[in-house]
Every structure is written in structure tokens, then in C-alpha cells.
Design an enzyme around this catalytic site. Structure first.
Site, PDB file in Angstrom:
ATOM      1  CG  HIS A  19      38.126  66.785  31.140  1.00  0.00           C
ATOM      2  ND1 HIS A  19      38.924  67.185  30.099  1.00  0.00           N
ATOM      3  CD2 HIS A  19      38.978  66.367  32.102  1.00  0.00           C
ATOM      4  CE1 HIS A  19      40.204  67.032  30.426  1.00  0.00           C
ATOM      5  NE2 HIS A  19      40.258  66.541  31.634  1.00  0.00           N
ATOM      6  CB  CYS A  38      43.067  61.389  29.307  1.00  0.00           C
ATOM      7  SG  CYS A  38      44.443  61.554  30.456  1.00  0.00           S
ATOM      8  CG  HIS A  44      40.403  62.209  33.748  1.00  0.00           C
ATOM      9  ND1 HIS A  44      40.125  62.032  32.398  1.00  0.00           N
ATOM     10  CD2 HIS A  44      41.239  63.275  33.809  1.00  0.00           C
ATOM     11  CE1 HIS A  44      40.774  62.933  31.683  1.00  0.00           C
ATOM     12  NE2 HIS A  44      41.458  63.712  32.517  1.00  0.00           N
ATOM     13  CG  HIS A  46      42.200  67.563  35.844  1.00  0.00           C
ATOM     14  ND1 HIS A  46      43.432  66.966  35.917  1.00  0.00           N
ATOM     15  CD2 HIS A  46      41.667  67.197  34.650  1.00  0.00           C
ATOM     16  CE1 HIS A  46      43.645  66.271  34.811  1.00  0.00           C
ATOM     17  NE2 HIS A  46      42.582  66.394  34.030  1.00  0.00           N
ATOM     18  CG  ASP A  84      33.901  74.773  41.843  1.00  0.00           C
ATOM     19  OD1 ASP A  84      34.821  73.937  41.727  1.00  0.00           O
ATOM     20  OD2 ASP A  84      33.453  75.142  42.945  1.00  0.00           O
ATOM     21  CG  HIS A  85      32.349  70.850  42.756  1.00  0.00           C
ATOM     22  ND1 HIS A  85      33.086  71.910  43.219  1.00  0.00           N
ATOM     23  CD2 HIS A  85      32.721  69.770  43.484  1.00  0.00           C
ATOM     24  CE1 HIS A  85      33.863  71.506  44.211  1.00  0.00           C
ATOM     25  NE2 HIS A  85      33.677  70.206  44.388  1.00  0.00           N
ATOM     26  CD  GLU A 130      45.401  68.748  32.337  1.00  0.00           C
ATOM     27  OE1 GLU A 130      44.417  68.597  31.613  1.00  0.00           O
ATOM     28  OE2 GLU A 130      46.560  68.441  32.005  1.00  0.00           O
TER      29      GLU A 130
END
Length: 168
Positions: A19, A38, A44, A46, A84-85, A130
Site C-alpha cells: 500500500h 511511507c 511498500h 508488509h 493477500d498479495h 503491521e
């Protein structure tokens, strides 16, 4: 008559997503000031760990608060299939106009997990790790969760640990 025991059941799952912390309500300069590195245009990622907790009476017949299979299926639908992904900002419609902070991610997960549960009132908490140092806890909408009720003007407990930055 004895009181029915109440228990907390937590299921943990991990997922990866990227995100960019950016608010459409702020100018580019304000976004950079608020979100720092950020706010990088390319974003970037997580590796999130999410804990979904339900709370309720232990059913005398089944011995469970909630069948763990129901919770696993809700997590699969809401988190693994939708998040996810993924690029949260581009692939999840909710974040088109909402900054993809971990606080807002917790709200998104809360709202959507509730839609999957037969008894949504059992949902107690969404906790997102996070990073190893940044953890968000969300227990539902502010006025409905008893944090501050202007009618009785009392504070009962904290609902959301607010850590706004992805950085250490």
C-alpha cells in the site's frame, strides 16, 4: 443458577499486501509531511499478522463459543481472498477514497468479518500486527463500543491503539 461461562476464541492468520499511505483529502506536500517515507509513490509492503477474536458464552451442548471452522472460513473469505498479495489501494475498492492505514484496514476487516458470521455480535476484536513494533487493536465503532458515551459520560476501556506510522 450459575452463570454461563464466557470465553474468548482467537484465530491468527498472516497475509502479505502492499500500500501507499496517502490521503486524497491532503495535498502532496501534506501527505509527505504526515506519512513521510511511507508516502512513496510506488508504495511498500508488509507481512501482516491478524488476530480475530470472538467473545461469548460457551454453548452447553457443543462446548464452543463459535465453531472454529466458521471463523476460518470468514477469515479465508475476507482476508486471504480479498487482501493477500494485493495492492490495497488499487485492488480493494474500500481503499479507493480511504487511506490504507492499518487502523482503516482493521475497520475494513471488522466490518467484513461481521458480515460472514452467523452471530456477528460475537466479534470482539481485530488485532493487526503491521510490524513487530506496530500493533493496531480495533473493537468496533467508537460510540457503540462503550469507550465514550455522551449520555452517561464514562470511559470504560480503550478500543483502538493508534499507531499511525508504518516506520519504527
Amino acid at each position: 443458577m450459575s452463570q454461563q461461562p464466557v470465553a474468548f476464541l482467537t484465530r491468527r492468520e498472516t497475509f502479505s499486501a502492499c500500500h501507499r499511505l496517502h490521503s486524497p483529502q491532503l495535498s502532496d506536500a501534506e501527505n509527505l509531511e504526515v506519512f513521510g517515507k511511507c508516502n512513496n509513490f510506488h508504495g511498500h509492503g508488509h507481512n501482516y499478522t491478524v488476530e480475530i477474536t470472538v467473545r461469548g458464552p460457551i454453548d452447553r451442548r457443543t462446548g464452543m463459543v463459535l465453531n472454529i471452522t466458521e471463523l476460518k472460513e470468514a477469515i479465508e473469505t475476507v482476508i486471504m481472498k480479498r487482501l493477500d498479495h494485493k495492492n490495497l489501494d488499487k485492488d480493494v475498492e474500500y481503499f479507493a477514497d480511504t487511506p490504507s492505514t492499518t487502523e482503516n484496514l482493521a475497520v475494513y476487516i471488522w466490518d467484513n468479518i461481521r458480515l460472514q458470521l452467523k452471530k456477528p455480535e460475537l466479534l470482539y476484536e481485530v488485532k493487526i500486527h503491521e510490524t513487530p513494533k506496530n500493533i493496531i487493536s480495533y473493537r468496533g465503532p467508537y460510540p457503540l463500543n462503550g469507550i465514550y458515551n455522551p449520555i452517561n459520560k464514562r470511559i470504560t476501556h480503550d478500543s483502538c491503539t493508534n499507531i499511525s506510522s508504518d516506520s519504527d
